[in-house]
Scaffold this motif. Sequence first.
Motif, PDB file in Angstrom:
ATOM      1  N   GLU A   1      46.710  28.994 -41.729  1.00 45.64           N
ATOM      2  CA  GLU A   1      46.724  27.566 -42.024  1.00 45.64           C
ATOM      3  C   GLU A   1      45.791  27.243 -43.191  1.00 45.64           C
ATOM      4  O   GLU A   1      46.160  26.489 -44.103  1.00 45.64           O
ATOM      5  N   ASP A   2      44.606  27.806 -43.177  1.00 44.91           N
ATOM      6  CA  ASP A   2      43.661  27.576 -44.270  1.00 44.91           C
ATOM      7  C   ASP A   2      44.248  28.043 -45.601  1.00 44.91           C
ATOM      8  O   ASP A   2      44.104  27.372 -46.634  1.00 44.91           O
TER       9      ASP A   2
ATOM     10  N   LEU B   1      46.890  25.541 -46.871  1.00 41.46           N
ATOM     11  CA  LEU B   1      46.294  24.336 -47.439  1.00 41.46           C
ATOM     12  C   LEU B   1      45.677  24.614 -48.800  1.00 41.46           C
ATOM     13  O   LEU B   1      45.745  23.777 -49.718  1.00 41.46           O
ATOM     14  N   THR B   2      45.091  25.789 -48.968  1.00 35.62           N
ATOM     15  CA  THR B   2      44.564  26.179 -50.279  1.00 35.62           C
ATOM     16  C   THR B   2      45.698  26.301 -51.290  1.00 35.62           C
ATOM     17  O   THR B   2      45.579  25.861 -52.451  1.00 35.62           O
TER      18      THR B   2
ATOM     19  N   GLU C   1      39.081  17.031 -47.909  1.00 36.38           N
ATOM     20  CA  GLU C   1      38.967  18.116 -46.932  1.00 36.38           C
ATOM     21  C   GLU C   1      39.504  17.644 -45.593  1.00 36.38           C
ATOM     22  O   GLU C   1      39.806  16.480 -45.387  1.00 36.38           O
ATOM     23  N   ARG C   2      39.575  18.556 -44.675  1.00 37.99           N
ATOM     24  CA  ARG C   2      40.183  18.271 -43.380  1.00 37.99           C
ATOM     25  C   ARG C   2      39.722  16.929 -42.824  1.00 37.99           C
ATOM     26  O   ARG C   2      38.546  16.626 -42.831  1.00 37.99           O
TER      27      ARG C   2
ATOM     28  N   SER D   1      49.195  20.844 -38.861  1.00 39.85           N
ATOM     29  CA  SER D   1      48.443  21.598 -39.867  1.00 39.85           C
ATOM     30  C   SER D   1      48.311  20.790 -41.159  1.00 39.85           C
ATOM     31  O   SER D   1      47.233  20.726 -41.774  1.00 39.85           O
TER      32      SER D   1
ATOM     33  N   GLN E   1      44.712  30.462 -37.676  1.00 41.62           N
ATOM     34  CA  GLN E   1      43.771  29.590 -38.366  1.00 41.62           C
ATOM     35  C   GLN E   1      43.594  30.026 -39.814  1.00 41.62           C
ATOM     36  O   GLN E   1      43.564  29.199 -40.736  1.00 41.62           O
ATOM     37  N   ALA E   2      43.508  31.333 -40.034  1.00 41.41           N
ATOM     38  CA  ALA E   2      43.383  31.842 -41.399  1.00 41.41           C
ATOM     39  C   ALA E   2      44.640  31.529 -42.211  1.00 41.41           C
ATOM     40  O   ALA E   2      44.560  31.173 -43.401  1.00 41.41           O
TER      41      ALA E   2
ATOM     42  N   ARG F   1      45.823  17.987 -40.595  1.00 42.56           N
ATOM     43  CA  ARG F   1      44.435  18.479 -40.606  1.00 42.56           C
ATOM     44  C   ARG F   1      43.970  18.766 -42.031  1.00 42.56           C
ATOM     45  O   ARG F   1      42.778  18.716 -42.335  1.00 42.56           O
ATOM     46  N   GLY F   2      44.906  19.088 -42.908  1.00 39.33           N
ATOM     47  CA  GLY F   2      44.554  19.362 -44.288  1.00 39.33           C
ATOM     48  C   GLY F   2      44.440  18.127 -45.151  1.00 39.33           C
ATOM     49  O   GLY F   2      44.190  18.250 -46.360  1.00 39.33           O
TER      50      GLY F   2
END
Length: 621
Positions: free
Chosen positions: A374-375, A378-379, A391-392, A31, A371-372, A34-35
């Motif tokens: 993880e997003d 990262l935020t 970004e990713r 994760s 997924q939400a 990916r970020g």
Amino acid sequence: MSRPTVLVIAPMPAFPTSAGNRRRLVTTCESLARGGFAVDLAYFAHEDQIYRRFGQHPPTDASAMARHFQRTFRIEPKAAIPLKTRARHFRIDDWCPDELVDFVAWYCAAYPETRAVLVNYVFLSRCLVAVPPGRLTLIDTHDRFADRQAQYRPFRAEPNFFYTDAAGEAAGLDRADVVLAIQAEEAAHFAAITRAHIHLLPPHFPARRPFRAPERLARIGFIGHGNDPNLFSIGRFAEAWSADWRPGRPILVIAGEICAGLGARPRPGIELAGYVDRIEDFYDGVDLVVAPMLMGSGLKMKVAEALSFGVPVIGTSIGFEGFSPIAPAHRCAGVDEVKAQVLTLVEDARGLAALTEACANLFASYNSGTQAAEDALLTLLRAHIGDLIPERGDAVPPAAIDGHDPVTLALPGGALTCVAGLGTAEPDDARHGILIATERAAPPGTAPYSPERRRWFVQAEQGPSRGIASGLAGAEVALGPEWVRGRRLPPALRAAVAVEIAGVQPDWEAEARLVGAGPRRFVVALALPSHLVVGRHPGAAFLIEPDAALELTLGAITPLGLAQGLPFLSATRTDLAPVPASLTLDGGEAPTNGGLLLILHDDLVGRVRLPAAGSSPGLHP
């Protein structure tokens, strides 16, 4: 633009992903990658030590970790991590020694550009005190540990993993800026006890296979690590499954390291597949997976993994914690209900199709949430660290791995080969033979906290010596437990290997005196490490004399109530408390000119001096 680095610290290796905590570690690091983060991994070799103490080779693939992460480090514990406590619970820092704190201080000075430090498990939180101000600190909890010992009471068993009280867990969590929870119930619990920001981050499992509905059930499966929740749960399910099994019912296939703890006794309807090299082969070979979990916290990674391979699952409510299950097959009360659910579907193609559809819907809903989450993480990291994160993007390219040429020493009847570098998960080597020992420290000349190690292999093939002069002399090693317990090498070669091991730095030393002798048997009195005096401990013993070496058979060990202790010369680990005892050794005559008795027990090397006839060691007052 350079990628900001996150240091991730874990008491288990990332590869091979043979256990749920390793899968969690890998998915969290993926994760971060990916970020847009680069990830440095520091392995605190706690799990390595514990495997060896239970007589198993630790499955650690340092080579795979070096390929996967930007930089890798290994921190060796200097003393034994306690698995038991006489107190009501462990203190929060009992499993986090000074050497881990020292590593974090060294790392942060060596790599000041690192933006965040993430530690796995709250019991390692003390090392976060060494993180300089201004860097983000995170704890990935994995599980809830407050009062975890209570889960063992219905099984009349004692825990052999960490547990603490609510105040200790709260104090550990308070050391972090952000706490990651693996499922919603635990997130709510942590939010009530700590000032840290709680973030729910269930692990994301990409779909590996499309869901397939079997026409009938021929083989059902369970794969897992040999921890207590798995052993208790699948042990009871296997007992219930085999009790009235008959031909025509599905075979229960149990795979993974857990097989070593289930015994070798054959049971009807049960197949122990052992450790599998390719996880795909296991899931492709079963029609359905069972998760009859009766205890445990966190999230059952085995359920998410099975769903990612498109295999339907039946399990208990505990097994599906964190998945928000709806179907009755995912909310069974115990092993009997799991068994009943399976038996109703053996020949029911329509029912199996409905179960498979329910599993597919459950997995889709779960992964949408992951997924939400993880997003959102990262935020959150961008908000704390700044906008330097692209970004990713793709993962960091793997680091180059240097190779080292092996060196070999000819032995009577075989060869001893030393290989330096990054080891794989395999205990043995097709080219060099059986792994007998791994050096605890990195080789001379390597960087601080390097994961490289020297490893020694033996094979029953004579070969020329190539560049090795002293063998294992002076090395501080962890033995390969399978070599100690097994008898795969010819006796003469085992004895020759023992002569080499006699030159390593021992874990404990003692002096003995002869107290009895008979035909091919003798008895000595000595001070033994306390844990060797209680219970049965498979191991090996060798009598090393100036002109010969002979393997003996360890016999009875009897505690002695002596008012004066026998000489226990030294021990390198704090858990090796000496206890006076008599030790019977079979298979050889008592030495008349003194000698050395080598006692090997899994990862421990004991060296006992035997006096010549007519002399005896002095006694401590």
